[in-house]
Enzyme design. Structure first.
Site, PDB file in Angstrom:
ATOM      1  CG  HIS A 284      -0.195   0.337   2.649  1.00  2.73           C
ATOM      2  ND1 HIS A 284       0.404  -0.821   3.288  1.00  2.73           N
ATOM      3  CD2 HIS A 284      -0.047   1.170   3.385  1.00  2.73           C
ATOM      4  CE1 HIS A 284       1.172  -0.352   4.016  1.00  2.73           C
ATOM      5  NE2 HIS A 284       0.738   0.830   4.285  1.00  2.73           N
TER       6      HIS A 284
ATOM      7  CG  ASP B 203       1.708   5.162   4.964  1.00  4.39           C
ATOM      8  OD1 ASP B 203       1.284   3.776   4.969  1.00  4.39           O
ATOM      9  OD2 ASP B 203       2.799   5.640   5.182  1.00  4.39           O
TER      10      ASP B 203
ATOM     11  CG  HIS C  62       5.209   0.962   3.120  1.00  4.32           C
ATOM     12  ND1 HIS C  62       4.390   2.180   2.467  1.00  4.32           N
ATOM     13  CD2 HIS C  62       4.581   0.725   4.273  1.00  4.32           C
ATOM     14  CE1 HIS C  62       3.536   2.647   3.430  1.00  4.32           C
ATOM     15  NE2 HIS C  62       3.717   1.819   4.584  1.00  4.32           N
TER      16      HIS C  62
ATOM     17  NE  ARG D  18       2.847   6.021   9.461  1.00  2.00           N
ATOM     18  CZ  ARG D  18       1.535   5.581   8.414  1.00  2.00           C
ATOM     19  NH1 ARG D  18       1.501   4.237   8.246  1.00  2.00           N
ATOM     20  NH2 ARG D  18       0.360   6.014   8.067  1.00  2.00           N
TER      21      ARG D  18
HETATM   22  C1  SIN Z   1       3.172   0.839   7.827  1.00  2.00           C
HETATM   23  O1  SIN Z   1       3.313   2.208   8.188  1.00  2.00           O
HETATM   24  O2  SIN Z   1       2.414   0.603   6.920  1.00  2.00           O
HETATM   25  C2  SIN Z   1       3.873  -0.267   8.717  1.00  2.00           C
HETATM   26  C3  SIN Z   1       5.145  -0.485   8.210  1.00  2.00           C
HETATM   27  C4  SIN Z   1       6.045  -1.363   9.350  1.00  2.00           C
HETATM   28  O3  SIN Z   1       5.774  -1.566  10.297  1.00  2.00           O
HETATM   29  O4  SIN Z   1       7.087  -1.858   8.789  1.00  2.00           O
END
Ligand code: SIN
Length: 275
Positions: A101, A103, A251, A266
């Site tokens: 995806h 974000d 990612h 995050r």
């Molecule tokens: C995410 O922000 O999609 C999670 C990425 C991760 O935990 O590596």
């Protein structure tokens, strides 16, 4: 590209660079911020080791790159709505980001980028994969590039966030989640690169095609845009940071470490309407 205040070591030919020589918890000079921004635009995802961030320093870091975004489905901790906790352990029923995806691409103005700090990582596993959407676009045939030109897609947060909530046992409230129409191919505002902008997490249909044709094209693009050729895989260590350009990469977080703990948080930086 030459840098004066940071060291930049590329990890693959397409994307990813390890950055050293900077303490992200400290006060950053304008020059450092500008070089980090340049490295991000050039390498699409940048990695840092041996950092120490708390909620306040992570938010201060993010604000160097723009206003902070508040997640539409996951509330931040008390007093820190801009923080998105990323945590999994032996009691988890799901993890964030298990599917490829970008974000919150369902926002009318999807995030510019995200900065993820993990203080605790499993002994092995828990890597994050990133895929370059400029490399994916460039690898398409000229015919396919022409075909995609001018097409738009509908992105919807509802299906993904409702599925997450159902797994977590959070009752359905009828909430309307962000949704938006974006071009299938966008141009990066800093690098000028052309980028595919579709993802399995949020892209529902192509507006200008009948449903079955659109579904087939989206299936092709989801597969193509996440081929190993366009990827970098980040192996976390405690107190590492990954800062990705959300306009330029997709990612995926790998959940191969159950029942071990992987934990951090995050911050997400607001972006512009894709063009
Ligand atoms: C995410 O922000 O999609 C999670 C990425 C991760 O935990 O590596």
């Amino acid at each position: 590209m030459s840098y004066e205040t940071i060291q930049v070591a590329p990890v693959t030919p397409h994307l990813g660079a390890e950055i050293s020589g900077v303490d992200l918890s400290g006060v950053l000079s304008n020059r450092q911020v500008s070089e980090l921004h340049t490295a991000l635009a050039e390498h699409q995802v940048i990695f840092f080791r041996d950092q120490r961030l708390d909620y306040d320093s992570a938010k201060a870091l993010g604000r160097h790159f723009g206003e902070l975004h508040i997640h539409p489905n996951t509330p931040g901790p008390e007093g820190h709505p801009e923080i998105l906790p990323i945590h999994a352990d032996g009691n988890s029923k799901r993890i964030a980001g298990e599917r490829w995806h970008s974000d919150v691409s369902c926002d009318p103005e999807p995030p510019l980028g995200s900065i993820l700090y993990l203080h605790t990582v499993p002994p092995v596993g828990g890597d994050t994969l990133f895929s370059s959407q400029s490399a994916a676009y460039e690898a398409l045939s000229p015919r396919m590039k022409t075909f995609l030109e001018g097409l738009t897609a509908f992105h919807d947060g509802g299906p993904s966030y409702r599925a997450t909530n159902a797994k977590l046992g959070i009752p359905e409230t009828g909430k309307v989640y962000p949704h938006a129409v974006h071009p299938l191919v966008r141009t990066h505002p800093m690098s000028g690169r052309r980028l595919l902008f579709v993802n399995r997490g949020f892209t529902i249909r192509i507006n200008e095609l009948p449903e079955d044709e659109g579904r087939a094209i989206l299936h092709f693009l989801f597969e193509h845009s996440t081929k190993p050729d366009f990827q970098v895989r980040f192996r976390w260590r405690p107190h590492s940071v990954a800062f990705w350009d959300n306009r330029a990469v997709q990612h995926l977080a790998v959940w191969d470490y159950f029942p071990n703990t992987r934990s951090g948080f995050r911050v997400t930086i607001k972006g512009d309407r894709p063009v």
